[in-house]
Motif scaffolding. Structure first.
Motif, PDB file in Angstrom:
ATOM      1  N   VAL A 427       0.832  -1.202   0.000  1.00 50.74           N
ATOM      2  CA  VAL A 427       0.000   0.000   0.000  1.00 50.74           C
ATOM      3  C   VAL A 427       0.872   1.259   0.000  1.00 50.74           C
ATOM      4  CG1 VAL A 427      -1.640   1.354   1.365  1.00 50.74           C
ATOM      5  CG2 VAL A 427      -1.989  -1.102   1.073  1.00 50.74           C
ATOM      6  N   GLN A 428       1.914   1.272   0.837  1.00 44.25           N
ATOM      7  CA  GLN A 428       2.809   2.426   0.897  1.00 44.25           C
ATOM      8  C   GLN A 428       3.515   2.646  -0.439  1.00 44.25           C
ATOM      9  OE1 GLN A 428       4.657   0.844   4.800  1.00 44.25           O
ATOM     10  NE2 GLN A 428       5.071   3.031   4.858  1.00 44.25           N
ATOM     11  N   ILE A 429       3.996   1.570  -1.038  1.00 49.13           N
ATOM     12  CA  ILE A 429       4.710   1.678  -2.310  1.00 49.13           C
ATOM     13  C   ILE A 429       3.780   2.220  -3.390  1.00 49.13           C
ATOM     14  CG2 ILE A 429       5.848   0.355  -4.145  1.00 49.13           C
ATOM     15  CD1 ILE A 429       6.855  -1.553  -1.917  1.00 49.13           C
ATOM     16  N   ILE A 430       2.574   1.701  -3.445  1.00 54.00           N
ATOM     17  CA  ILE A 430       1.608   2.164  -4.451  1.00 54.00           C
ATOM     18  C   ILE A 430       1.294   3.644  -4.242  1.00 54.00           C
ATOM     19  CG2 ILE A 430      -0.783   1.913  -5.243  1.00 54.00           C
ATOM     20  CD1 ILE A 430      -0.406  -1.138  -4.639  1.00 54.00           C
ATOM     21  N   GLY A 431       1.168   4.070  -2.991  1.00 56.92           N
ATOM     22  CA  GLY A 431       0.949   5.488  -2.712  1.00 56.92           C
ATOM     23  C   GLY A 431       2.097   6.349  -3.211  1.00 56.92           C
ATOM     24  N   ASN A 432       3.327   5.910  -2.970  1.00 56.85           N
ATOM     25  CA  ASN A 432       4.494   6.632  -3.477  1.00 56.85           C
ATOM     26  C   ASN A 432       4.505   6.670  -5.003  1.00 56.85           C
ATOM     27  OD1 ASN A 432       5.421   7.105  -0.885  1.00 56.85           O
ATOM     28  ND2 ASN A 432       6.919   5.445  -0.907  1.00 56.85           N
ATOM     29  N   THR A 433       4.207   5.525  -5.600  1.00 52.80           N
ATOM     30  CA  THR A 433       4.236   5.420  -7.060  1.00 52.80           C
ATOM     31  C   THR A 433       3.175   6.301  -7.693  1.00 52.80           C
ATOM     32  OG1 THR A 433       5.123   3.174  -6.925  1.00 52.80           O
ATOM     33  CG2 THR A 433       4.057   3.795  -8.994  1.00 52.80           C
ATOM     34  N   ARG A 434       2.028   6.387  -7.051  1.00 48.20           N
ATOM     35  CA  ARG A 434       0.970   7.264  -7.561  1.00 48.20           C
ATOM     36  C   ARG A 434       1.460   8.705  -7.648  1.00 48.20           C
ATOM     37  NH1 ARG A 434      -2.755   5.567  -4.304  1.00 48.20           N
ATOM     38  NH2 ARG A 434      -2.579   7.199  -2.749  1.00 48.20           N
ATOM     39  N   ARG A 435       2.249   9.149  -6.688  1.00 52.62           N
ATOM     40  CA  ARG A 435       2.780  10.510  -6.706  1.00 52.62           C
ATOM     41  C   ARG A 435       3.861  10.670  -7.776  1.00 52.62           C
ATOM     42  NH1 ARG A 435       1.110   9.547  -1.440  1.00 52.62           N
ATOM     43  NH2 ARG A 435      -0.127  11.267  -0.568  1.00 52.62           N
ATOM     44  N   VAL A 436       4.667   9.644  -7.970  1.00 54.22           N
ATOM     45  CA  VAL A 436       5.684   9.719  -9.034  1.00 54.22           C
ATOM     46  C   VAL A 436       5.003   9.844 -10.396  1.00 54.22           C
ATOM     47  CG1 VAL A 436       7.571   8.502 -10.193  1.00 54.22           C
ATOM     48  CG2 VAL A 436       7.413   8.447  -7.701  1.00 54.22           C
ATOM     49  N   VAL A 437       3.984   9.035 -10.632  1.00 55.61           N
ATOM     50  CA  VAL A 437       3.250   9.108 -11.900  1.00 55.61           C
ATOM     51  C   VAL A 437       2.569  10.469 -12.039  1.00 55.61           C
ATOM     52  CG1 VAL A 437       1.324   8.120 -13.228  1.00 55.61           C
ATOM     53  CG2 VAL A 437       2.969   6.611 -12.092  1.00 55.61           C
ATOM     54  N   ALA A 438       2.082  11.018 -10.951  1.00 52.26           N
ATOM     55  CA  ALA A 438       1.480  12.353 -10.987  1.00 52.26           C
ATOM     56  C   ALA A 438       2.504  13.400 -11.405  1.00 52.26           C
ATOM     57  CB  ALA A 438       0.885  12.704  -9.628  1.00 52.26           C
ATOM     58  N   ILE A 439       3.732  13.273 -10.883  1.00 49.74           N
ATOM     59  CA  ILE A 439       4.800  14.206 -11.281  1.00 49.74           C
ATOM     60  C   ILE A 439       5.106  14.050 -12.765  1.00 49.74           C
ATOM     61  CG2 ILE A 439       7.255  14.741 -10.988  1.00 49.74           C
ATOM     62  CD1 ILE A 439       6.874  13.965  -7.996  1.00 49.74           C
ATOM     63  N   GLU A 440       5.168  12.808 -13.242  1.00 47.71           N
ATOM     64  CA  GLU A 440       5.404  12.594 -14.666  1.00 47.71           C
ATOM     65  C   GLU A 440       4.295  13.228 -15.504  1.00 47.71           C
ATOM     66  OE1 GLU A 440       5.928   9.119 -18.087  1.00 47.71           O
ATOM     67  OE2 GLU A 440       5.670   8.506 -15.994  1.00 47.71           O
ATOM     68  N   ALA A 441       3.049  13.055 -15.077  1.00 50.72           N
ATOM     69  CA  ALA A 441       1.917  13.633 -15.813  1.00 50.72           C
ATOM     70  C   ALA A 441       2.003  15.160 -15.822  1.00 50.72           C
ATOM     71  CB  ALA A 441       0.602  13.180 -15.186  1.00 50.72           C
ATOM     72  N   LEU A 442       2.395  15.740 -14.689  1.00 46.77           N
ATOM     73  CA  LEU A 442       2.539  17.191 -14.597  1.00 46.77           C
ATOM     74  C   LEU A 442       3.607  17.689 -15.566  1.00 46.77           C
ATOM     75  CD1 LEU A 442       1.339  19.479 -12.749  1.00 46.77           C
ATOM     76  CD2 LEU A 442       3.352  19.161 -11.303  1.00 46.77           C
ATOM     77  N   CYS A 443       4.738  16.996 -15.609  1.00 45.27           N
ATOM     78  CA  CYS A 443       5.827  17.371 -16.510  1.00 45.27           C
ATOM     79  C   CYS A 443       5.422  17.167 -17.973  1.00 45.27           C
ATOM     80  CB  CYS A 443       7.072  16.543 -16.202  1.00 45.27           C
ATOM     81  SG  CYS A 443       7.870  16.929 -14.629  1.00 45.27           S
ATOM     82  N   ALA A 444       4.761  16.052 -18.259  1.00 40.98           N
ATOM     83  CA  ALA A 444       4.385  15.740 -19.640  1.00 40.98           C
ATOM     84  C   ALA A 444       3.396  16.770 -20.182  1.00 40.98           C
ATOM     85  CB  ALA A 444       3.801  14.340 -19.721  1.00 40.98           C
ATOM     86  N   ALA A 445       2.461  17.214 -19.344  1.00 38.71           N
ATOM     87  CA  ALA A 445       1.511  18.234 -19.780  1.00 38.71           C
ATOM     88  C   ALA A 445       2.228  19.558 -20.045  1.00 38.71           C
ATOM     89  CB  ALA A 445       0.420  18.414 -18.729  1.00 38.71           C
ATOM     90  N   GLN A 446       3.189  19.905 -19.189  1.00 39.32           N
ATOM     91  CA  GLN A 446       3.961  21.135 -19.389  1.00 39.32           C
ATOM     92  C   GLN A 446       4.745  21.050 -20.701  1.00 39.32           C
ATOM     93  OE1 GLN A 446       3.777  23.707 -17.329  1.00 39.32           O
ATOM     94  NE2 GLN A 446       5.617  24.963 -17.574  1.00 39.32           N
ATOM     95  N   ALA A 447       5.345  19.895 -20.942  1.00 37.84           N
ATOM     96  CA  ALA A 447       6.099  19.707 -22.183  1.00 37.84           C
ATOM     97  C   ALA A 447       5.183  19.786 -23.397  1.00 37.84           C
ATOM     98  CB  ALA A 447       6.827  18.360 -22.141  1.00 37.84           C
ATOM     99  N   ALA A 448       3.993  19.221 -23.280  1.00 40.87           N
ATOM    100  CA  ALA A 448       3.034  19.264 -24.386  1.00 40.87           C
ATOM    101  C   ALA A 448       2.668  20.700 -24.736  1.00 40.87           C
ATOM    102  CB  ALA A 448       1.787  18.461 -24.036  1.00 40.87           C
ATOM    103  N   ASP A 449       2.557  21.553 -23.741  1.00 39.75           N
ATOM    104  CA  ASP A 449       2.255  22.961 -23.995  1.00 39.75           C
ATOM    105  C   ASP A 449       3.389  23.642 -24.766  1.00 39.75           C
ATOM    106  OD1 ASP A 449      -0.352  23.490 -22.967  1.00 39.75           O
ATOM    107  OD2 ASP A 449       0.425  23.214 -20.955  1.00 39.75           O
ATOM    108  N   PHE A 450       4.622  23.281 -24.448  1.00 41.39           N
ATOM    109  CA  PHE A 450       5.744  23.877 -25.182  1.00 41.39           C
ATOM    110  C   PHE A 450       5.753  23.421 -26.642  1.00 41.39           C
ATOM    111  CE2 PHE A 450       7.783  24.404 -20.893  1.00 41.39           C
ATOM    112  CZ  PHE A 450       7.853  25.786 -20.940  1.00 41.39           C
ATOM    113  N   HIS A 451       5.399  22.159 -26.883  1.00 35.35           N
ATOM    114  CA  HIS A 451       5.334  21.644 -28.254  1.00 35.35           C
ATOM    115  C   HIS A 451       4.109  22.182 -29.001  1.00 35.35           C
ATOM    116  CE1 HIS A 451       8.680  18.913 -28.252  1.00 35.35           C
ATOM    117  NE2 HIS A 451       8.201  18.146 -27.274  1.00 35.35           N
ATOM    118  N   GLY A 452       3.030  22.384 -28.262  1.00 36.33           N
ATOM    119  CA  GLY A 452       1.734  22.705 -28.851  1.00 36.33           C
ATOM    120  C   GLY A 452       0.805  21.523 -28.677  1.00 36.33           C
ATOM    121  N   SER A 453      -0.146  21.637 -27.732  1.00 37.26           N
ATOM    122  CA  SER A 453      -1.016  20.497 -27.411  1.00 37.26           C
ATOM    123  C   SER A 453      -1.854  20.059 -28.596  1.00 37.26           C
ATOM    124  CB  SER A 453      -1.918  20.851 -26.224  1.00 37.26           C
ATOM    125  OG  SER A 453      -2.763  21.953 -26.549  1.00 37.26           O
TER     126      SER A 453
END
Length: 491
Positions: A427-453
């Motif tokens: 449960v703890q690991i999955i909670g940590n992983t959920r936050r890592v994936v959230a960070i990746e999603a946050l970065c990927a959306a920011q990158a998409a804006d620079f490219h043009g969504s």
């Protein structure tokens, strides 16, 4: 709609309806005869004066201590009180409700020698919203989840503590507030309530359901990142995956291709580079392997939630009362350790993709650290630090609990599974992983804006819009903690 328990057919679709959508539960009438026959077998043995573990003997090392008939019912109450010594933070309401459900289902199988009243008491608490307060630490995962389940069972007899409509009350007051009455335990019934694997299995079921949702988000996030880094799509073409044969890898590649269909950001071999780094190129191999673990974990959980896991077991047809070890949590301990390792790997490969997006030497022309003004503003620099910290913590937590064992009960119980610890760590690991994936999603959306969504594929653009509905483009440096947590919660 009411879902009927028979100890043989409970599945995750039904669990979701009961736990997340509050469907009512009842005993399947077809199971009543088996339950009653098992109970009658217990009573015949008592009348015959037979010595049977847990019915007219003590427990654990006290198994050779004979208990007189006049003290048989008192024995069961003493068992619950003495074993209710778990400590630490309480299990979540969701996990406790799962414990009530899974213990009722196991007893409904009809090999535990309890009256239907006992099963109904568990179901009544589940249906009426009486949630026993169950501390999460203290189970060795063999002889059952004794300490946690004792706290659960105390509420049924009007003791212990429970939460009802958001208020913590005594067990007696919680039952009364819900219009319920305490039960009177008969021979074997206290032992039957606690001698099972339902704490680890309930925790495992909750972890598995969370991981199932997380995998969907991780796949969608990986596809968005793939576009942000102008990935080479041939790595996902079907031919190479078919020749490795693993069905989950094949499905993962097909899923990625489906998400990326119509993208104007993906590339081909030789356009910008011949091949990508492993964290992009090997998404099907890694995510597919994780899904394969999840399929095996699901199989093991489905077996366990429909199993008789207490001791002794009562077989009405033969008249046998067998003192065995079905309470031993080794299968679930292995499954939970494996699930934790798989979740940790999902975070590990996600963090590597985060690094590639923020690192100006690796991100194929994106601004350094995805900053609107590199240098003046640090942008997403420290989000990678946070992801790396979570990944490192996961590596510690992923050490298997199932390789550990501590003898107990004066060495009578000399090998234990630590399955509940394994489930809690997952449960703890999955909670940590959920936050890592959230960070990746946050970065990927920011990158998409620079490219043009507008250049994103249809499916990834829809995901991008979901992200943007929760967190905006980062124009100026700000604390990103709330954004990360908001995305993690959505995941």
């Amino acid at each position: 709609m009411t879902i009927y328990l028979n100890g043989a057919s409970l599945d995750f679709v039904q669990i979701d309806k009961i736990i997340n959508h509050h469907e009512l539960v009842a005993i399947d009438q077809k199971a009543i005869q088996q339950i009653m026959s098992s109970r009658q077998t217990v009573e015949r043995h008592i009348l015959a004066g037979d010595v049977i573990y847990g019915i007219n003997t003590g427990f654990g090392k006290f198994s050779d201590q004979l208990i007189s008939n006049r003290n048989i019912e008192t024995l069961q109450v003493h068992l619950l009180r003495s074993h209710a010594c778990a400590v630490g933070e309480a299990f979540s309401d969701r996990v406790v409700r799962l414990m009530l459900l899974l213990r009722a289902n196991a007893l409904a199988k009809g090999y535990s020698g309890v009256r239907p009243d006992i099963i109904q008491a568990l179901i009544d608490c589940l249906n009426k919203g009486v949630i026993p307060v169950v501390p999460s630490q203290g189970s060795l995962g063999a002889s059952g989840d004794l300490a946690p389940l004792a706290h659960l069972a105390l509420v049924l007899i009007g003791e212990g503590e429970a939460v009802y409509k958001g208020k913590k009350l005594s067990g007696a007051d919680a039952l009364s507030a819900a219009g319920l009455s305490p039960i009177q335990l008969k021979a074997k019934e206290g032992l039957a309530l606690i001698n099972g694997t339902q704490a680890m299995t309930a925790t495992g079921c909750a972890a598995f359901m969370d991981m199932t949702r997380l995998m969907v988000a991780a796949n969608r996030t990986a596809a968005l990142t793939f576009e942000a880094l102008r990935g080479v799509e041939e790595a996902f073409w079907d031919e190479s995956h078919q020749v490795r044969v693993f069905p989950e890898q094949i499905q993962a590649a097909q899923t990625m291709m489906g998400y990326l269909k119509g993208s104007k950001l993906t590339t081909h071999q030789g356009d910008l580079r011949v091949q990508d780094a492993y964290s992009l190129r090997c998404i099907p191999q890694v995510h597919g392997a994780i899904q394969r673990v999840m399929n095996r974990v699901q199989e093991d959980l489905l077996i366990e939630i429909n199993a008789a896991t207490d001791n002794p077991l009562i077989f009405a047809q033969s008249g046998h009362v067998i003192s065995g070890g079905n309470f031993h949590g080794e299968p679930i301990a292995f499954a939970m350790d494996f699930l934790g390792i798989a979740a940790a790997e999902l975070a590990t490969i996600s963090e590597r993709r985060i690094e590639r997006m923020v690192n100006p030497q690796l991100n194929n022309g994106l601004p350094a650290f995805l900053s609107a003004e590199p240098g003046l503003q640090s942008g997403f620099m420290i989000t990678q630090y946070v992801a790396a910290s979570l990944v490192s913590e996961n590596k510690v937590l992923a050490h298997p609990s199932s390789v550990d064992s501590i003898p107990s009960s004066a060495n009578q119980e000399d090998h234990v599974s630590m399955g509940t610890t394994a489930a809690r760590k997952a449960v703890q690991i999955i909670g940590n992983t959920r936050r890592v994936v959230a960070i990746e999603a946050l970065c990927a959306a920011q990158a998409a804006d620079f490219h043009g969504s507008e250049f994103l594929a249809k499916e990834t653009h829809a995901f991008y819009q979901e992200i943007r509905s929760l967190v905006p483009f980062v124009v100026q440096d700000k604390s990103l903690s709330a954004s990360i947590e908001k995305l993690a919660e959505a995941i």
